[in-house]
Motif scaffolding. Structure first.
Motif, short mmCIF file in Angstrom:
data_model
loop_
_atom_site.label_atom_id
_atom_site.label_comp_id
_atom_site.label_asym_id
_atom_site.label_seq_id
_atom_site.Cartn_x
_atom_site.Cartn_y
_atom_site.Cartn_z
N VAL A 28 0.85 -1.20 0.00
CA VAL A 28 0.00 0.00 0.00
C VAL A 28 0.89 1.25 0.00
N PRO A 29 0.61 2.21 -0.89
CA PRO A 29 1.39 3.46 -0.86
C PRO A 29 1.11 4.21 0.44
N PHE A 30 2.17 4.74 1.03
CA PHE A 30 2.07 5.46 2.30
C PHE A 30 2.62 6.86 2.05
N ALA A 31 1.72 7.87 2.10
CA ALA A 31 2.17 9.25 1.82
C ALA A 31 2.45 9.94 3.16
N GLY A 32 1.49 10.75 3.68
CA GLY A 32 1.69 11.34 5.01
C GLY A 32 1.29 10.38 6.11
N GLY A 33 0.44 9.42 5.77
CA GLY A 33 0.01 8.42 6.75
C GLY A 33 -1.15 8.86 7.64
N THR A 34 -1.62 10.10 7.50
CA THR A 34 -2.69 10.56 8.41
C THR A 34 -3.99 9.79 8.18
N ARG A 98 -9.27 25.06 5.23
CA ARG A 98 -10.28 24.53 6.17
C ARG A 98 -10.17 23.02 6.32
N THR A 99 -9.11 22.44 5.79
CA THR A 99 -8.92 20.99 5.92
C THR A 99 -8.21 20.69 7.23
N ALA A 100 -8.82 19.88 8.06
CA ALA A 100 -8.21 19.43 9.32
C ALA A 100 -7.66 20.61 10.12
N GLN A 103 -1.48 21.07 12.12
CA GLN A 103 -0.58 19.91 12.34
C GLN A 103 -0.81 18.85 11.27
N ILE A 104 -2.08 18.54 11.01
CA ILE A 104 -2.38 17.52 9.97
C ILE A 104 -1.96 18.05 8.60
N ARG A 105 -2.22 19.34 8.33
CA ARG A 105 -1.87 19.88 7.00
C ARG A 105 -0.36 19.87 6.75
N GLU A 163 -1.40 1.21 -9.51
CA GLU A 163 -1.39 2.51 -10.18
C GLU A 163 -1.20 3.59 -9.13
N LEU A 164 -0.32 4.54 -9.46
CA LEU A 164 0.02 5.58 -8.50
C LEU A 164 -0.47 6.93 -9.01
N PHE A 165 -1.02 7.70 -8.09
CA PHE A 165 -1.38 9.09 -8.41
C PHE A 165 -0.07 9.88 -8.35
N THR A 166 0.31 10.56 -9.44
CA THR A 166 1.63 11.19 -9.43
C THR A 166 1.60 12.72 -9.41
C1 LIG Z 1 -7.75 14.74 12.79
C2 LIG Z 1 -8.01 14.71 11.31
C3 LIG Z 1 -8.87 15.66 10.75
C4 LIG Z 1 -9.12 15.66 9.37
N1 LIG Z 1 -9.94 16.61 8.84
C5 LIG Z 1 -10.10 16.67 7.49
C6 LIG Z 1 -10.86 17.69 6.88
O1 LIG Z 1 -11.41 18.57 7.53
N2 LIG Z 1 -10.98 17.69 5.52
C7 LIG Z 1 -10.35 16.75 4.75
O2 LIG Z 1 -10.43 16.81 3.51
N3 LIG Z 1 -9.63 15.76 5.30
C8 LIG Z 1 -9.50 15.69 6.65
N4 LIG Z 1 -8.75 14.70 7.20
C9 LIG Z 1 -8.23 13.65 6.33
C10 LIG Z 1 -6.87 14.05 5.82
O3 LIG Z 1 -7.01 15.14 4.93
C11 LIG Z 1 -6.31 12.86 5.12
O4 LIG Z 1 -6.00 11.94 6.13
C12 LIG Z 1 -5.05 13.21 4.36
O5 LIG Z 1 -5.29 14.16 3.38
C13 LIG Z 1 -4.45 11.98 3.74
O6 LIG Z 1 -3.19 12.38 3.26
P1 LIG Z 1 -1.91 11.54 3.63
O7 LIG Z 1 -0.77 12.11 2.86
O8 LIG Z 1 -1.71 11.47 5.11
O9 LIG Z 1 -2.33 10.12 3.01
P2 LIG Z 1 -2.09 8.65 3.55
O10 LIG Z 1 -2.77 8.43 4.86
O11 LIG Z 1 -0.66 8.28 3.47
O12 LIG Z 1 -2.88 7.85 2.41
C14 LIG Z 1 -4.29 7.88 2.31
C15 LIG Z 1 -4.72 6.84 1.27
O13 LIG Z 1 -4.31 7.24 -0.02
C16 LIG Z 1 -3.41 6.28 -0.61
N5 LIG Z 1 -2.38 7.07 -1.29
C17 LIG Z 1 -1.63 8.06 -0.76
N6 LIG Z 1 -0.86 8.63 -1.71
C18 LIG Z 1 -1.12 7.97 -2.86
C19 LIG Z 1 -0.65 8.11 -4.20
N7 LIG Z 1 0.26 9.04 -4.56
N8 LIG Z 1 -1.13 7.27 -5.14
C20 LIG Z 1 -2.04 6.31 -4.81
N9 LIG Z 1 -2.55 6.15 -3.56
C21 LIG Z 1 -2.08 6.96 -2.60
C22 LIG Z 1 -2.88 5.47 0.54
O14 LIG Z 1 -2.52 4.16 0.14
C23 LIG Z 1 -4.09 5.47 1.48
O15 LIG Z 1 -5.01 4.50 1.07
C24 LIG Z 1 -8.49 14.68 8.55
C25 LIG Z 1 -7.63 13.72 9.11
C26 LIG Z 1 -7.38 13.72 10.47
C27 LIG Z 1 -6.45 12.69 11.03
#
Ligand SMILES: Cc1cc2nc3c(=O)[nH]c(=O)nc-3n(C[C@H](O)[C@H](O)[C@H](O)COP(=O)(O)OP(=O)(O)OC[C@H]3O[C@@H](n4cnc5c(N)ncnc54)[C@H](O)[C@@H]3O)c2cc1C
Length: 278
Positions: A28-34, A98-100, A103-105, A163-166
């Motif tokens: 599984v691709p792991f980006a920020g992991g949130t 307005r997303t999260a 810290q999360i951003r 397939e990867l989102f690039t």
């Molecule tokens: C406390 C909290 C509040 C939040 N509030 C909001 C909010 O208000 N609005 C909102 O929009 N979101 C919100 N989120 C969600 C947050 O925006 C997402 O968790 C975040 O954007 C995911 O990004 P990431 O880089 O951490 O992805 P990851 O957690 O690493 O990945 C998420 C998913 O996408 C897949 N993936 C990642 N990158 C790729 C890639 N390049 N190609 C293919 N697959 C991929 C991963 O395999 C996984 O399935 C919140 C999250 C938390 C924890």
């Protein structure tokens, strides 16, 4: 033979990434992991057994700008996109800010936000309104898909196997009127969330283009109702505003919106937007 244990890969190039993915197709691709760690996906209470960490892939961190487009790599963090300031179309700036929370951003990436499986999140709403395009790559090919088509696809159909989102490409067009609003409600113990984006271009007091998008569990955009506002003179007449609202009421009655409160909220948003144009 490849080891049976959990593997974490840190590819530095897309070639290395797809080679690892070929050997471990369930990785599984792991980006920020949130999303993977804290989000809906935490219900499983365990990390996927094989992970492909994307953070050493410098080629996914590029931001480039031409006169007509802004291109952003999948691994660019939401906070870094916001630092682009006024270069960003206002609707995207509002959605991301307005997303999260900050810290999360600082951790979450635009690719993760768009590929997150359970919801169509904030960025997707704005990107559909802007008619953005997404680049998806496998080891052997690459394709571009519109944000609208990507967001409307079922989870299984969004990305093909391995397939990867690039990167994404956003047209840099001028919008004169932008409204972005989020909705969050709890009813009978279930949370309903969503966001609406409205953008309009006005030329010589005429609405030359209008787009209205709702995103939540599903993505809604009705091009027929957008078309009936296009070409109308401002301030908008009562009859035209009413026709637009009625078309949306019809569209939304048939749409898979999970809750009556959410439907009412969307219609109220549309009515207030139309009132402002009038
Ligand atoms: C406390 C909290 C509040 C939040 N509030 C909001 C909010 O208000 N609005 C909102 O929009 N979101 C919100 N989120 C969600 C947050 O925006 C997402 O968790 C975040 O954007 C995911 O990004 P990431 O880089 O951490 O992805 P990851 O957690 O690493 O990945 C998420 C998913 O996408 C897949 N993936 C990642 N990158 C790729 C890639 N390049 N190609 C293919 N697959 C991929 C991963 O395999 C996984 O399935 C919140 C999250 C938390 C924890």
């Amino acid at each position: 033979m490849d080891a049976l244990y959990s593997q974490v890969f840190f590819p530095k190039t897309l070639g290395e990434l797809f080679a690892s993915w070929n050997r471990f197709p369930n990785a599984v691709p792991f980006a920020g992991g949130t999303g993977i760690i804290y989000g809906q996906e935490k219900r499983s209470l365990s990390l996927p057994s094989n992970i492909i960490a994307l953070d050493r892939l410098d080629e996914l961190r590029h931001i480039t700008r031409t006169e007509r487009y802004l291109e952003i790599g999948a691994m660019v963090r939401l906070s870094d996109i916001l630092k682009l300031g006024k270069v960003l179309p206002q609707i995207l700036r509002e959605a991301l800010s307005r997303t999260a929370n900050p810290q999360i951003r600082n951790i979450a990436t635009i690719g993760g936000n768009i590929c997150y499986s359970d919801w169509k999140l904030d960025a997707a709403c704005a990107l559909v309104a802007l008619d953005a395009q997404y680049e998806l790559r496998t080891g052997a090919s690459s394709r571009w898909i519109s944000a609208t088509r990507f967001s409307a696809s079922t989870e299984e159909k969004k990305l093909n196997r391995q397939e990867l989102f690039t990167r994404l490409r956003i047209p840099l067009e001028h919008w004169d009127y932008t409204v972005y609003r989020k909705f969050n409600a709890n009813q009978f113990g279930t949370a309903y969330t969503g966001a609406t984006a409205f953008v309009a271009r006005i030329q010589k007091n005429i609405l030359s283009e209008v787009r209205l998008v709702f995103s939540g569990e599903t993505m809604l955009r009705d091009k027929d109702s957008e078309a009936i506002l296009t070409g109308k003179l401002l301030p908008l007449g009562k009859r035209e505003g009413k026709a637009f609202v009625e078309l949306w009421e019809e569209y939304i009655a048939a749409a898979p919106v999970p809750n009556a409160v959410l439907k009412t909220w969307i219609i109220n948003f549309i009515k207030s937007t139309v009132r402002n144009l009038a």
